[in-house]
Design an enzyme around this catalytic site. Structure first.
Site, PDB file in Angstrom:
ATOM      1  N   TRP B 321       0.844  -1.194   0.000  1.00 37.53           N
ATOM      2  CA  TRP B 321       0.000   0.000   0.000  1.00 37.53           C
ATOM      3  C   TRP B 321       0.885   1.252   0.000  1.00 37.53           C
ATOM      4  O   TRP B 321       0.553   2.280  -0.592  1.00 37.53           O
ATOM      5  CB  TRP B 321      -0.898   0.024   1.244  1.00 37.53           C
ATOM      6  CG  TRP B 321      -1.816   1.218   1.279  1.00 37.53           C
ATOM      7  CD1 TRP B 321      -3.056   1.305   0.733  1.00 37.53           C
ATOM      8  CD2 TRP B 321      -1.561   2.491   1.883  1.00 37.53           C
ATOM      9  NE1 TRP B 321      -3.581   2.552   0.944  1.00 37.53           N
ATOM     10  CE2 TRP B 321      -2.689   3.300   1.644  1.00 37.53           C
ATOM     11  CE3 TRP B 321      -0.480   3.029   2.588  1.00 37.53           C
ATOM     12  CZ2 TRP B 321      -2.787   4.613   2.102  1.00 37.53           C
ATOM     13  CZ3 TRP B 321      -0.558   4.343   3.032  1.00 37.53           C
ATOM     14  CH2 TRP B 321      -1.707   5.113   2.801  1.00 37.53           C
ATOM     15  N   HIS B 322       2.057   1.161   0.660  1.00 35.39           N
ATOM     16  CA  HIS B 322       2.933   2.321   0.788  1.00 35.39           C
ATOM     17  C   HIS B 322       3.702   2.639  -0.481  1.00 35.39           C
ATOM     18  O   HIS B 322       4.324   3.689  -0.575  1.00 35.39           O
ATOM     19  CB  HIS B 322       3.899   2.137   1.951  1.00 35.39           C
ATOM     20  CG  HIS B 322       3.231   2.271   3.281  1.00 35.39           C
ATOM     21  ND1 HIS B 322       2.569   1.228   3.878  1.00 35.39           N
ATOM     22  CD2 HIS B 322       3.088   3.328   4.110  1.00 35.39           C
ATOM     23  CE1 HIS B 322       2.059   1.634   5.032  1.00 35.39           C
ATOM     24  NE2 HIS B 322       2.351   2.914   5.195  1.00 35.39           N
ATOM     25  N   GLY B 323       3.684   1.747  -1.452  1.00 25.75           N
ATOM     26  CA  GLY B 323       4.360   2.044  -2.698  1.00 25.75           C
ATOM     27  C   GLY B 323       4.548   0.790  -3.505  1.00 25.75           C
ATOM     28  O   GLY B 323       4.698  -0.299  -2.956  1.00 25.75           O
TER      29      GLY B 323
END
Lengths: 372, 467
Positions: B321-323
């Protein structure tokens, strides 16, 4: 939270952001910031294209930031705050000893330097007269002991040594000449240039490399033309607590004929342009600042003619060269697309010197012209 | 547009607040919707279409779910929810993960997915999660379907939390969208929180961020052991003060407009275990995953193997989700392993240990995790970690370390103090009069200092363009 207190906070906040909005909106807009020495962002142009590709937004953000009420105050306040929080740099400028501001120099890309050297070498191979190559280290290298302890900056002297080692041009030991006089005011404290005194040692390094008789400082009388010079590093650093610099000259400005080509057309120039002492950009006092070409003719008509591939450091160097040359041609490849080779042949030049400050050499994109 | 720019604070916010409070109450959502669309258009231009698309599609799906439920058509309702989730995930997948997957496949010699060089729409991971929660909440009966498309558009585009969170679930905001009270008290407390956030971002995060950038830019051979730790410690502070600063600004702006958001950070660096850290860090994201992924998967009310699998899914998802990059996946799995270890034996051991040991244990693993988070290139990451653990054949310290350490020491100490609830505790113990005076003085000082750093903002990164 009491009602009264919440009214106070709300009013404080709204008055602050609303006040800055209103005052910035109503205040007359400046085109140029004297203090920061740069043109401010123009009003963004409203068009369908600029609205869809985002140009309008980018310009608008810069416009608001550049024309905000009290901009000079905010810039200075940030520098102060950085200093008070223990930092010894702001915007890439070190707060060095003795009221001196010094630009940090980033280590240049070695491939770019090698490419540039190949252009210098191509010039040396192209022309039939001797080519000299000199790199002028910045204050960060020569005055490294004034920097805050451990402050990172490029190892200019080692890089210059490496470039000198490999080039086919005759090298000029500017770094050595400056280093042996580093106790003297050879750089400005608020500007990235060398002072006239620094330029004097540079001139002698060049003459020595050319096998010519060096100049004697005792033959000159120092004249201080201003003591209110706040240079480029003053502008970019936001630092407002150092005292201004003074600009000295050693060589009198008479007895030479200067032809400047600011617009490409010849016009009468001068070694020193007094009008610049009245404005912020006082270093342009020397020869009137950046120009594609400047030709200085002296009384020593039997002396050789030299062409200097210049950056702004050469403007304060040129006065010293008038003693030893009949003609000095200052050629700026950033603005002058003529081939150096054909210029040398056309004007019977006897020697070419490529003289650059380390930072300009590392960032200049037009050096390829030297090889043409 | 980002909050920490002069144009936001001194133009956009001024005009938005002015119009918002001048127009009759019933037009407030319309004003908010227009302002939010402008806010998004300002930075992303054409991608504003996603806002319209999201609004239209999720709005219809919500109505569809409710209609099916009223007719006891559970199958239809489930289908509608699935369709809406599919749309949101497809949006997220295409813009965020397509190029990553295509690139990875091509590296393995599979070329059926072309690399499209898609520019990631800012905030997409935040707003797709927000809109996804809507149809699920309606299906679960946690919220009623929104009848007004204008109100729903306001929820989707709401500018305070549009681009960097917190991720607000529809059930927590739906009623406030329909009607909310504004008061001077609420506005003033919004000002306080907004100023805390702005100061966190401009005075601390950007400052220590420059320190991290210096170390991140160094070739591994130029690093030192202590320098590598100093660098990642700087990032530890940067990510917290930047991220929680944005959340505070969002909460503050929300209150100025009459909204109440749930807290997103709760002093994560004072945690005594990794389990506790994740209860205090980016709370809106972990809650989202818990409610909409972990529990539907079966949570912990199942076999041990299934439970571990559920956690693995959640932490893989949290990572990427963070990248869209391998290091974020690794970062998620790193926490999965730590949390597993804590659940099986570490927590029991830690309970017997002195508090200091538990703090150091937590901080150590959190700081190391930020190295994995911050360096996307695997070669660089391994080299950097090697240096940190003394395997890099570089010196312990050098002159540059002395320079950076002395120059940044005051700000690092301030950051460390501000990572604890010490300040707020002292403030709350002050006599009322003293608290009021110091509060007002701090806000004025904060406004002046932040304006100075905004105007001369040579370094002002937006960290979430990969989220």
């Amino acid at each position: 939270m009491t009602k009264k207190y919440s009214i106070v906070l709300t009013a404080l906040f709204c008055a602050f952001i609303g006040g800055i909005f209103l005052v910035s909106l109503l205040l007359p807009k400046k085109e140029f910031s004297q203090l920061e020495n740069r043109y401010l962002q123009k009003p963004p142009e409203l068009s369908l294209e600029s609205l869809t590709d985002g140009q309008f937004m980018e310009d608008a953000e810069d416009y608001v930031s550049d024309h905000i009420a009290g901009r000079d105050f905010w810039v200075a306040a940030k520098a102060w705050s950085e200093r008070l929080s223990g930092k010894r740099e702001n915007n890439g400028v070190y707060f060095a000893k003795d009221d001196t501001l010094i630009n940090r120099v980033d280590t240049p890309d070695p491939d770019k330097l090698d490419r540039d050297m190949s252009y210098v070498d191509a010039l040396a191979g192209n022309v039939s007269v001797p080519v000299y190559f000199g790199l002028i280290p910045t204050a960060a290298a020569i005055w490294s002991d004034k920097l805050p302890a451990g402050a990172p900056t490029a190892d200019e002297l080692a890089i210059i040594d490496r470039l000198y080692f490999s080039t086919g041009a005759n090298t000029v030991d500017v770094a050595g000449a400056l280093a042996s006089h580093k106790e003297e005011p050879i750089y400005y404290r608020t500007d990235h240039h060398w002072t006239s005194l620094g330029a004097f040692y540079g001139a002698n390094a060049l003459l020595e490399a050319m096998g010519m008789e060096p100049l004697d400082l005792n033959n000159y009388e120092k004249a201080t033309v201003t003591d209110d010079f706040n240079g480029t590093i003053f502008s970019s650093s936001g630092v407002r607590w150092v005292k201004p610099d003074q600009i000295d000259t050693y060589v009198p400005g008479d007895g030479v004929k200067v032809t400047s080509y600011f617009t490409g057309q010849p016009q009468e120039g001068s070694l020193y342009v007094d009008s610049y002492l009245e404005v912020k950009d006082k270093y342009s006092y020397f020869l009137g600042g950046r120009q594609p070409l400047c030709v200085i003719e002296t009384e020593h008509t039997d002396a050789p003619k030299v062409l200097i591939v210049r950056d702004s450091y050469s403007d304060s160097l040129a006065p010293f060269l008038t003693e030893r040359f009949s003609e000095i041609h200052l050629f700026d490849p950033r603005d002058n697309l003529t081939s150096v080779k054909s210029y040398v042949e056309e004007h019977d030049i006897d020697a070419v010197a490529v003289l650059y400050s380390f930072s300009n050499f590392a960032s200049d994109k037009n050096l390829f012209l030297l090889g043409r | 547009m980002v909050f920490s720019t002069p144009i936001f604070l001194f133009c956009f916010l001024v005009l938005t607040l002015l119009v918002y409070y001048v127009v009759p109450r019933r037009f407030r959502n319309l004003v908010l919707l227009c302002a939010s669309l402008l806010f998004y258009y300002w930075g992303e231009q054409a991608y504003v279409v996603i806002m319209f698309l999201s609004t239209a599609i999720d709005f219809t799906h919500g109505l569809l779910v409710e209609r099916c439920k009223k007719r006891d058509n559970d199958r239809g309702a489930r289908l509608a929810v699935a369709s809406s989730i599919l749309f949101n995930l497809a949006l997220l997948f295409f813009f965020k993960y397509w190029d990553f997957i295509a690139g990875s496949l091509q590296a393995m010699g599979l070329t059926f997915m072309p690399v499209l060089n898609i520019h990631l729409p800012i905030g997409i991971s935040f707003y797709t999660f927000q809109t996804m929660s809507y149809t699920i909440d309606v299906y679960r009966g946690d919220a009623r379907a929104q009848r007004s498309i204008l109100n729903f558009g306001t929820f989707v585009t709401l500018f305070p939390q549009l681009i960097a969170g917190p991720i607000i679930k529809y059930k927590d905001l739906g009623d406030q969208i329909d009607s909310r009270d504004a008061s001077t008290e609420k506005f003033a407390s919004g000002v306080q929180i907004f100023m805390v956030g702005l100061a966190k971002k401009l005075l601390i995060a950007n400052n220590v961020g420059m320190l991290w950038d210096s170390y991140k830019a160094m070739a591994p051979a130029d690093l030192t052991v202590a320098g590598a730790w100093l660098g990642v410690l700087a990032f530890t502070f940067q990510i917290y003060f930047d991220f929680s600063g944005y959340s505070d600004m969002a909460t503050g702006l929300g209150r100025m407009l009459g909204f109440e958001f749930l807290p997103n950070f709760n002093y994560p660096y004072i945690s005594k275990s990794i389990t506790e850290f994740w209860r205090r860090w980016h709370i809106s994201l972990s809650t989202w995953f818990r409610e909409y992924l972990y529990i539907p998967l079966g949570g912990n009310r199942c076999s041990k193997a299934r439970w571990m699998f559920n956690l693995l899914v959640v932490w893989t998802a949290t990572g990427i989700w963070h990248g869209a990059s391998w290091n974020y996946l690794l970062w998620g799995l790193y926490f999965f392993c730590l949390l597993m270890a804590e659940k099986f034996f570490l927590l029991k051991l830690l309970e017997k240990a002195p508090a200091l040991v538990r703090h150091l244990y937590t901080l150590f693993f959190v700081v190391v995790s930020w190295a994995i988070f911050a360096i996307e290139d695997f070669g660089h990451l391994t080299a950097y970690l090697k240096v940190m653990f003394g395997l890099g054949s570089v010196p312990l310290a050098d002159g540059a370390l002395v320079y950076y350490l002395t120059g940044y020491l005051p700000i690092l100490c301030a950051a460390a103090l501000a990572s604890t609830p010490l300040g707020i505790t002292v403030y709350q113990k002050l006599p009322r009069r003293a608290a009021q005076v110091s509060g007002a003085v701090l806000i004025l000082a904060g406004l002046v200092l932040c304006t100075a750093y905004l105007v001369d903002g040579t370094y002002n990164p937006f960290l979430y363009f990969r989220f």
